[in-house]
Design a protein around this motif. Structure first.
Motif, PDB file in Angstrom:
ATOM      1  N   TYR B  24       0.827  -1.212   0.000  1.00  0.00           N
ATOM      2  CA  TYR B  24       0.000   0.000   0.000  1.00  0.00           C
ATOM      3  C   TYR B  24       0.866   1.268   0.000  1.00  0.00           C
ATOM      4  CZ  TYR B  24      -3.517   3.410   1.495  1.00  0.00           C
ATOM      5  OH  TYR B  24      -4.343   4.512   1.581  1.00  0.00           O
ATOM      6  N   THR B  37      -8.229   3.950   1.975  1.00  0.00           N
ATOM      7  CA  THR B  37      -7.284   3.605   3.023  1.00  0.00           C
ATOM      8  C   THR B  37      -6.826   2.153   2.842  1.00  0.00           C
ATOM      9  OG1 THR B  37      -8.978   2.754   4.521  1.00  0.00           O
ATOM     10  CG2 THR B  37      -8.506   5.137   4.614  1.00  0.00           C
ATOM     11  N   GLN B  38      -5.743   1.831   3.485  1.00  0.00           N
ATOM     12  CA  GLN B  38      -5.258   0.451   3.402  1.00  0.00           C
ATOM     13  C   GLN B  38      -6.282  -0.513   3.995  1.00  0.00           C
ATOM     14  OE1 GLN B  38      -1.382  -0.271   5.038  1.00  0.00           O
ATOM     15  NE2 GLN B  38      -1.450  -2.462   4.581  1.00  0.00           N
ATOM     16  N   GLN B  39      -6.946  -0.058   5.056  1.00  0.00           N
ATOM     17  CA  GLN B  39      -7.938  -0.931   5.688  1.00  0.00           C
ATOM     18  C   GLN B  39      -9.096  -1.223   4.735  1.00  0.00           C
ATOM     19  OE1 GLN B  39      -7.487  -2.252   8.922  1.00  0.00           O
ATOM     20  NE2 GLN B  39      -9.029  -3.608   8.026  1.00  0.00           N
TER      21      GLN B  39
END
Lengths: 182, 89
Positions: B24, B37-39
């Motif tokens: 990411y 977002t990475q999440q």
């Protein structure tokens, strides 16, 4: 990433040979960068000529010519996982591209294939005359060849399908600069 | 390893971005829309992975179905392979 540099020559006795005595057409130095990790990008062909080029991160090489009259031979090898055009850049400006012709993208060349399990070597050569003795950075931009205004993902050093098994491959891409006396 | 390129291609059509490397951290967002977002991307991975596997399975099933139908017409495996490129992989 690896970089190979040399800018002095010695005779067999170990005495340095000045570049000015080498004459024309001699290799004065070589700089090369090899990118071994992947790069992907989604670019949109919006119909605007030359608008959707993306620089390949990590695929640049910088050379400081020993003479303003020197030529720089730019050699590019790309591992391409999808249809794309590419162009060589010097200082961020495209060089060695086709003549402007309407909405057509001005590329050095292109290649690839619309196939999920595919990796192709695309190469290009351009002899540049930078006319400088300052550090000069060369790079590569890529753009999609879609004829529609849709976003297309481009793949460098990997296939479109990148499953972790033996049906897929990862590749390398290289840019090499050769200073040639002139 | 999460294939962020596959997630972005599947779920963010129309967005412009680049990803250097596999993580990411290498993501550069070029569109005016908010960068995921990475999440968000990590959470989307199981569904994207499943969809890709389903697509591959569907393609294999369609290929086998075509082979079966051609064989039912009397074509040999070699003829099917020569004519259509099916059955060789």
């Amino acid at each position: 990433m690896s970089t190979l540099r040399f800018n002095t020559w010695q005779d067999t006795g170990g005495t340095e040979v000045a570049n000015s005595t080498l004459g024309t057409g001699k290799i004065l130095q070589v700089v090369s960068t090899t990118k071994t990790d992947t790069f992907t990008a989604a670019t949109d062909n919006d119909g605007t000529p030359n608008a959707q080029w993306t620089s390949v991160t990590g695929l640049t090489a910088t050379i400081t010519p020993t003479s303003a009259t020197s030529k720089v031979l730019v050699l590019v090898e790309l591992s391409v996982g999808y249809l794309m055009s590419y162009r060589i850049t010097r200082g961020g400006t495209a060089i060695g591209v086709g003549a402007a012709a309407g909405s057509r993208q001005q590329a050095t060349s292109g290649g690839g294939k619309d196939n999920t399990y595919y990796l192709e070597n695309v190469s290009g050569v351009h002899l540049d005359s930078p006319a400088t003795t300052s550090a000069t950075t060369y790079g590569v931009d890529i753009a999609n060849n879609s004829s529609t205004a849709t976003t297309i993902t481009l793949y460098i050093n990997r296939m479109q399908n990148d499953f972790d098994n033996t049906a897929t491959s990862r590749g390398i891409s290289t840019i090499t600069l050769v200073e040639v006396s002139a | 390893m999460i294939d962020y390129t596959a997630i972005l291609t599947a779920n963010y059509e129309g967005s412009a971005w680049s990803l250097n490397g596999d993580t990411y951290d290498g993501l550069t967002w070029l569109s005016d829309t908010p960068k995921p977002t990475q999440q968000e991307l990590d959470d989307a991975w199981p569904a994207v992975q499943q969809a890709r596997q389903d697509a591959i399975a569907a393609e294999a099933a369609a290929k086998q179905s075509a082979i079966d139908k051609l064989a039912a017409l009397g074509l040999s495996v070699d003829e099917i392979r020569a004519a259509f490129g099916l059955g060789g992989d």
